[in-house]
Design a protein around this motif. Structure first.
Motif, mmCIF file in Angstrom:
data_model
loop_
_atom_site.group_PDB
_atom_site.id
_atom_site.type_symbol
_atom_site.label_atom_id
_atom_site.label_comp_id
_atom_site.label_asym_id
_atom_site.label_seq_id
_atom_site.Cartn_x
_atom_site.Cartn_y
_atom_site.Cartn_z
ATOM 1 N N SER A 102 0.826 -1.207 0.000
ATOM 2 C CA SER A 102 0.000 0.000 0.000
ATOM 3 C C SER A 102 0.861 1.257 0.000
ATOM 4 C CB SER A 102 -0.931 -0.005 1.214
ATOM 5 O OG SER A 102 -1.647 1.205 1.297
ATOM 6 N N GLU A 103 1.869 1.282 0.851
ATOM 7 C CA GLU A 103 2.758 2.448 0.928
ATOM 8 C C GLU A 103 3.502 2.672 -0.387
ATOM 9 O OE1 GLU A 103 5.293 1.820 4.317
ATOM 10 O OE2 GLU A 103 3.616 1.980 5.718
ATOM 11 N N THR A 104 3.904 1.611 -1.030
ATOM 12 C CA THR A 104 4.656 1.714 -2.283
ATOM 13 C C THR A 104 3.767 2.070 -3.461
ATOM 14 O OG1 THR A 104 6.290 0.137 -1.509
ATOM 15 C CG2 THR A 104 6.138 0.428 -3.885
ATOM 16 N N SER A 105 2.576 1.470 -3.515
ATOM 17 C CA SER A 105 1.706 1.623 -4.678
ATOM 18 C C SER A 105 0.727 2.785 -4.575
ATOM 19 C CB SER A 105 0.913 0.335 -4.912
ATOM 20 O OG SER A 105 0.006 0.110 -3.840
ATOM 21 N N GLY A 106 0.433 3.209 -3.343
ATOM 22 C CA GLY A 106 -0.592 4.233 -3.156
ATOM 23 C C GLY A 106 -1.993 3.666 -3.171
ATOM 24 N N VAL A 107 -2.115 2.343 -3.203
ATOM 25 C CA VAL A 107 -3.419 1.674 -3.170
ATOM 26 C C VAL A 107 -3.750 1.377 -1.706
ATOM 27 C CG1 VAL A 107 -4.707 -0.374 -3.902
ATOM 28 C CG2 VAL A 107 -3.034 0.649 -5.442
ATOM 29 N N ALA A 108 -4.936 1.710 -1.281
ATOM 30 C CA ALA A 108 -5.335 1.479 0.105
ATOM 31 C C ALA A 108 -5.292 -0.015 0.436
ATOM 32 C CB ALA A 108 -6.738 2.017 0.351
ATOM 33 N N GLU A 109 -4.934 -0.333 1.670
ATOM 34 C CA GLU A 109 -4.888 -1.731 2.099
ATOM 35 C C GLU A 109 -6.231 -2.421 1.877
ATOM 36 O OE1 GLU A 109 -2.917 -2.895 5.840
ATOM 37 O OE2 GLU A 109 -2.253 -0.793 5.935
ATOM 38 N N ALA A 110 -7.319 -1.716 2.150
ATOM 39 C CA ALA A 110 -8.654 -2.299 1.962
ATOM 40 C C ALA A 110 -8.907 -2.636 0.494
ATOM 41 C CB ALA A 110 -9.730 -1.343 2.474
ATOM 42 N N THR A 111 -8.399 -1.817 -0.407
ATOM 43 C CA THR A 111 -8.562 -2.067 -1.844
ATOM 44 C C THR A 111 -7.730 -3.268 -2.275
ATOM 45 O OG1 THR A 111 -8.969 0.286 -2.192
ATOM 46 C CG2 THR A 111 -8.378 -1.008 -4.135
ATOM 47 N N ILE A 112 -6.519 -3.374 -1.739
ATOM 48 C CA ILE A 112 -5.684 -4.553 -2.024
ATOM 49 C C ILE A 112 -6.415 -5.797 -1.540
ATOM 50 C CG2 ILE A 112 -3.514 -5.742 -1.494
ATOM 51 C CD1 ILE A 112 -2.226 -2.923 -1.240
ATOM 52 N N LYS A 113 -6.967 -5.720 -0.353
ATOM 53 C CA LYS A 113 -7.693 -6.852 0.234
ATOM 54 C C LYS A 113 -8.890 -7.249 -0.645
ATOM 55 C CE LYS A 113 -9.929 -8.150 4.575
ATOM 56 N NZ LYS A 113 -10.260 -7.722 5.932
ATOM 57 N N GLN A 114 -9.645 -6.258 -1.134
ATOM 58 C CA GLN A 114 -10.808 -6.544 -1.986
ATOM 59 C C GLN A 114 -10.388 -7.222 -3.290
ATOM 60 O OE1 GLN A 114 -12.488 -2.640 -2.369
ATOM 61 N NE2 GLN A 114 -13.679 -2.815 -0.479
ATOM 62 N N SER A 115 -9.325 -6.722 -3.912
ATOM 63 C CA SER A 115 -8.867 -7.323 -5.167
ATOM 64 C C SER A 115 -8.277 -8.710 -4.932
ATOM 65 C CB SER A 115 -7.829 -6.417 -5.842
ATOM 66 O OG SER A 115 -8.423 -5.202 -6.221
ATOM 67 N N TYR A 116 -7.528 -8.865 -3.860
ATOM 68 C CA TYR A 116 -6.945 -10.167 -3.504
ATOM 69 C C TYR A 116 -8.053 -11.188 -3.240
ATOM 70 C CZ TYR A 116 -4.145 -13.574 -0.844
ATOM 71 O OH TYR A 116 -3.541 -14.718 -0.373
ATOM 72 N N LYS A 117 -9.128 -10.731 -2.626
ATOM 73 C CA LYS A 117 -10.273 -11.607 -2.326
ATOM 74 C C LYS A 117 -10.863 -12.199 -3.610
ATOM 75 C CE LYS A 117 -14.595 -11.382 0.301
ATOM 76 N NZ LYS A 117 -15.477 -10.488 1.078
#
Length: 155
Positions: free
Chosen positions: A114-129
Motif C-alpha cells: 500500500s505504501e509503495t503503490s498508493g493503493v489502500a490496504e482495503a482495496t488490495i484486500k478486496q482485489s486479492y479476495k
C-alpha cells in the motif's frame, strides 16, 4: 497523438498520490477529472495494464525479478479469467504483487505494498479476495513456491 495520450495516461496514473499530496485535491476529485480527460481524449483506461506498474512497485519493494514476473503473470491470468472486472489496473497490480510475494520467500505485507503503490490496504484486500479462490490457476508453471496456493493467507 494516441501514443502521446497513452504515455500521458500512464504518467497521470502513476503519480496520482503525489498529485493529491502536493495539491491537496481529494483522490476522488482527481479521479473524476481524470475520467473527464480520458473521455475528452477519446481514449480508454483499459490501455493501461497492471504490468505497467509491476517493475516500479516490485523494484521499490526490493522484490526479485521472479516475483515481479509471477505478479505480472497473475494479473494477466486474472484478466483472462475475468476475475477482476471493474477493478483498476493499479489495484490488480497491488493484489497480484501481494499474492506473488506471499507465495515466495520474499513476503511483503499489504501495508508495505500500500505504501509503495498508493493503493489502500482495503482495496488490495478486496482485489486479492477476487483472486484467492482461483490462486492455483494464476501462477506461472515454473514458479518456485515457498507457500503453495492453497496455503496462502485467506485475506
Amino acid at each position: 497523438m494516441g501514443d502521446f495520450c497513452d504515455r500521458a495516461i500512464i504518467v497521470l496514473t502513476s503519480s496520482t498520490m503525489e498529485i493529491c499530496a502536493i495539491s491537496n485535491v481529494p483522490k476522488t476529485d482527481l479521479g473524476r477529472t481524470f475520467k473527464k480527460i480520458i473521455k475528452a481524449l477519446e481514449s480508454s483506461v483499459e490501455t493501461i495494464r497492471s504490468g505497467d506498474f509491476m517493475a516500479r512497485f516490485c523494484g521499490n519493494l526490493g522484490l526479485p525479478v521472479s516475483v515481479r514476473r509471477a505478479a505480472e503473470y497473475i494479473a494477466n491470468r486474472a484478466y483472462e479469467l475475468n476475475l477482476v472486472q471493474g477493478r483498476s489496473p493499479i489495484s490488480v497490480a497491488a493484489a497480484a504483487i501481494y499474492m506473488a510475494s506471499q507465495a515466495s520467500t520474499q513476503k511483503r505485507s499489504k501495508e508495505e505494498i500500500s505504501e509503495t503503490s498508493g493503493v489502500a490496504e482495503a482495496t488490495i484486500k478486496q482485489s486479492y479476495k477476487l483472486l484467492i479462490p482461483r490462486a492455483s490457476l494464476l501462477f506461472p508453471p515454473d514458479f518456485v513456491f515457498d507457500t503453495v496456493p492453497h496455503e496462502l493467507p485467506p485475506l
